[in-house]
Design an enzyme around this catalytic site. Structure first.
Site, PDB file in Angstrom:
ATOM      1  N   HIS A 111       0.822  -1.209   0.000  1.00 55.72           N
ATOM      2  CA  HIS A 111       0.000   0.000   0.000  1.00 55.72           C
ATOM      3  C   HIS A 111       0.856   1.259   0.000  1.00 55.72           C
ATOM      4  CE1 HIS A 111      -3.297  -2.715   1.158  1.00 55.72           C
ATOM      5  NE2 HIS A 111      -4.111  -1.737   0.761  1.00 55.72           N
ATOM      6  N   LYS A 156      -0.830   4.902   4.752  1.00 54.71           N
ATOM      7  CA  LYS A 156      -1.783   3.986   5.407  1.00 54.71           C
ATOM      8  C   LYS A 156      -1.474   3.835   6.897  1.00 54.71           C
ATOM      9  CE  LYS A 156      -4.071  -0.461   4.746  1.00 54.71           C
ATOM     10  NZ  LYS A 156      -5.380   0.146   5.032  1.00 54.71           N
TER      11      LYS A 156
END
Ligand SMILES: NC(=O)C1=CN([C@@H]2O[C@H](COP(=O)(O)OP(=O)(O)OC[C@H]3O[C@@H](n4cnc5c(N)ncnc54)[C@H](OP(=O)(O)O)[C@@H]3O)[C@@H](O)[C@H]2O)C=CC1
Ligand SMILES: O=C(O)C1=N[C@H](C(=O)O)C[C@H](O)C1
Length: 263
Positions: free
Chosen positions: A153, A157
């Site tokens: 990701h 995040k």
């Protein structure tokens, strides 16, 4: 028209969802929520100058002033449960993408919505391809019990592992149960080297600028390997699922966990 509010409207997902709701003729955006927002109306943002949508800074104010059917939530793990409970207590159907729910929180919300006969959805991933990736992985685990999950990701995040990785691990564990993997005598020379452990399967979380949301489920067996991978290159990938969720929760009489239950 389904009346919708979006919590977290200034975030990466919240903004994408806000635009989707505005553009979908079945939906009416009746308000947006963010306690930190400095705006009083969405039309103070350059891309929404032609609109007249109130910005709420407190959820209690929101329910006093507008009567939404659906509460879309893309906020932060710390507030997602309180938001969802608040929506349910106020008879608003939650469509939640925010991650970080515990198993018991989800179970409690399901029980409560059943009592109220209120539809709702918590979906760790709204991308149709990601749902297929999880389902294919669960199928493969029937034949390949040895598996590791790599989720990758963007570096903003907050949570690790991702909600998608946890859901994938849960679906695989349902099929194969606990299964010890690797060498039982293995020793980590640097703590965390083998990743997180879920019922014996390892989960590895990568965070890098430039990434959006990606996951690889890698199986190994005698003399062969199988890799199932999904990539979200753009947050548009999640919007078909969010729109579907907003429509389907109107027909449900309880909250469901996972978009696969609605496909
Ligand atoms: N289910 C799915 O398919 C997907 C789920 N997600 C999940 O959605 C969540 C949001 O992701 P993303 O958009 O990338 O994150 P962002 O950080 O870009 O957005 C989160 C937003 O929530 C706001 N916020 C914080 N607290 C509150 C509050 N109490 N009320 C309302 N808004 C609040 C933040 O404001 P501020 O910045 O001012 O603090 C920010 O604008 C994450 O949990 C992520 O994992 C993401 C993509 C897809
Ligand atoms: O934070 C994100 O970006 C994403 N979060 C969800 C998750 O934790 O699985 C869904 C998707 O992976 C994007």
């Amino acid at each position: 028209m389904i009346k919708i509010v979006v919590a977290g409207f200034k975030g990466k997902m919240g903004l994408t969802a806000t635009k989707m709701v505005i553009e979908n003729e079945k939906f009416e955006l009746v308000g947006v929520l963010d306690p930190m927002a400095t705006e009083a109306n969405l039309n103070e943002l350059p891309e929404f100058v032609q609109l007249d949508i109130p910005v709420f800074h407190q959820k209690e104010e929101l329910v006093k002033q507008v009567k939404p059917d659906v509460w879309i939530d893309f906020t932060i793990p710390k507030v997602a449960y309180q938001h969802t409970l608040f929506a349910v207590e106020n008879g608003i159907r939650p469509v939640v993408g925010t991650t970080g729910f515990t198993e018991s929180q989800v179970a409690g919300l399901i029980t409560q919505t059943k009592e109220q006969q209120l539809g709702g959805l918590i979906a760790p991933n709204f991308a149709i391809g990601a749902i297929l990736m999880m389902q294919f992985a669960a199928k493969a685990a029937e034949y390949f019990p040895d598996v590791e999950i790599m989720e990758l990701h963007h570096d903003q995040k907050l949570d690790a592992p991702s909600g998608t990785a946890i859901k994938t691990a849960e679906m695989i564990a349902e099929v194969r149960g606990y299964h010890q993997q690797g060498n039982p005598a293995e020793k980590e020379l640097i703590k965390g080297a083998r990743g997180a452990d879920f019922e014996g399967m390892k989960i590895h979380s990568v965070r890098l600028p430039g990434l959006v949301a990606h996951q690889q489920v890698q199986f190994g067996s005698a003399g062969e390997g199988l890799t199932i991978r999904h990539d979200s290159y753009d947050r548009a990938s999640f919007m078909t699922g969010v729109a579907l969720g907003c429509e389907k929760v109107m027909e449900l009489d309880q909250l469901v966990y996972g978009l696969e239950n609605l496909l």
